[in-house]
Design an enzyme around this catalytic site. Structure first.
Site, PDB file in Angstrom:
ATOM      1  N   SER A  97       0.802  -1.230   0.000  1.00 39.04           N
ATOM      2  CA  SER A  97       0.000   0.000   0.000  1.00 39.04           C
ATOM      3  C   SER A  97       0.834   1.279   0.000  1.00 39.04           C
ATOM      4  O   SER A  97       0.311   2.352  -0.290  1.00 39.04           O
ATOM      5  CB  SER A  97      -0.964   0.018   1.181  1.00 39.04           C
ATOM      6  OG  SER A  97      -0.280   0.236   2.387  1.00 39.04           O
ATOM      7  N   LYS A 101       1.086   4.707   6.680  1.00 35.67           N
ATOM      8  CA  LYS A 101       0.357   5.545   5.727  1.00 35.67           C
ATOM      9  C   LYS A 101       0.953   6.945   5.707  1.00 35.67           C
ATOM     10  O   LYS A 101       1.819   7.292   6.503  1.00 35.67           O
ATOM     11  CB  LYS A 101      -1.130   5.644   6.106  1.00 35.67           C
ATOM     12  CG  LYS A 101      -1.851   4.316   6.156  1.00 35.67           C
ATOM     13  CD  LYS A 101      -1.920   3.650   4.814  1.00 35.67           C
ATOM     14  CE  LYS A 101      -2.470   2.240   4.925  1.00 35.67           C
ATOM     15  NZ  LYS A 101      -2.215   1.431   3.781  1.00 35.67           N
TER      16      LYS A 101
END
Length: 197
Positions: A63, A103
């Site tokens: 991701s 993230k």
């Protein structure tokens, strides 16, 4: 986390140490304690540093590609946000109860966030994303997850690999307490050692 077998071994070693000290003569006990003191101090310092300042973290999944790849090892700076504010585009580790995810912070408290035609808009203004990411972000607005503005002490985070990321577009906004710290340095693989941007 320390697994149960390691915990059992540590307990056995402590019991053996206790009995060894208990049956030693006083002069030998003092010498023994002087000999092991530096090692005990080192262990205490390492535990304190890993608990409160920095600790290694491993990237799990794709991701954050191309910035970070699966199985990269990075340094999680736990002290950073005790001293500084969380900034837009910081790479962070977030605890979402079931796992820890890495993230990038996009939206700060008070912001409106949207993506239109693969372009980021913060508070209605176009914002350049000056880092490498997949430029295939689908259209999105904060209202899609039930907010008009990001409330205080909440953040909007996304992965750099936008079409393959479980992030705020799916899990919702994250609380400040869920952000464990910043990621600014990769130390594995060795050919990619350096700052994370």
């Amino acid at each position: 986390m320390v697994n149960s077998n390691l915990r059992k071994e540590i307990n056995k070693a402590l019991y053996a140490l206790f009995f060894m000290v208990f049956y030693m003569k006083k002069d030998n006990i003092i010498k023994f304690l002087k000999d092991i003191f530096p090692y005990v101090l080192i262990i205490i310092l390492v535990v304190l540093i890993r608990t409160f300042i920095v600790t290694p973290a491993q990237v799990d999944g794709s991701s954050m590609k191309p910035t970070l790849n699966d199985n990269n090892l990075v340094i999680l700076n736990k002290l950073d946000y005790r001293l500084n504010d969380i900034k837009r585009f910081d790479v962070v580790v977030v605890d979402i109860k079931t796992e820890k995810i890495i993230k990038r912070v996009i939206g700060l408290p008070g912001d409106t966030v949207s993506y239109k035609n693969k372009t980021l808009y913060i508070n209605g203004k176009k914002v350049e994303e000056n880092f490498t990411h997949t430029n295939d972000t689908r259209d999105f607005k904060l209202g899609d997850i039930g907010y008009q503005k990001i409330p205080g002490d909440k953040y909007f985070v996304v992965g750099d690999n936008r079409n393959n990321s479980m992030d705020s577009r799916i899990i919702g906004l994250v609380d400040k307490e869920q952000i464990l710290g910043s990621v600014s340095f990769r130390f594995f693989p060795f050919n990619k050692i350096g700052k994370v941007k």
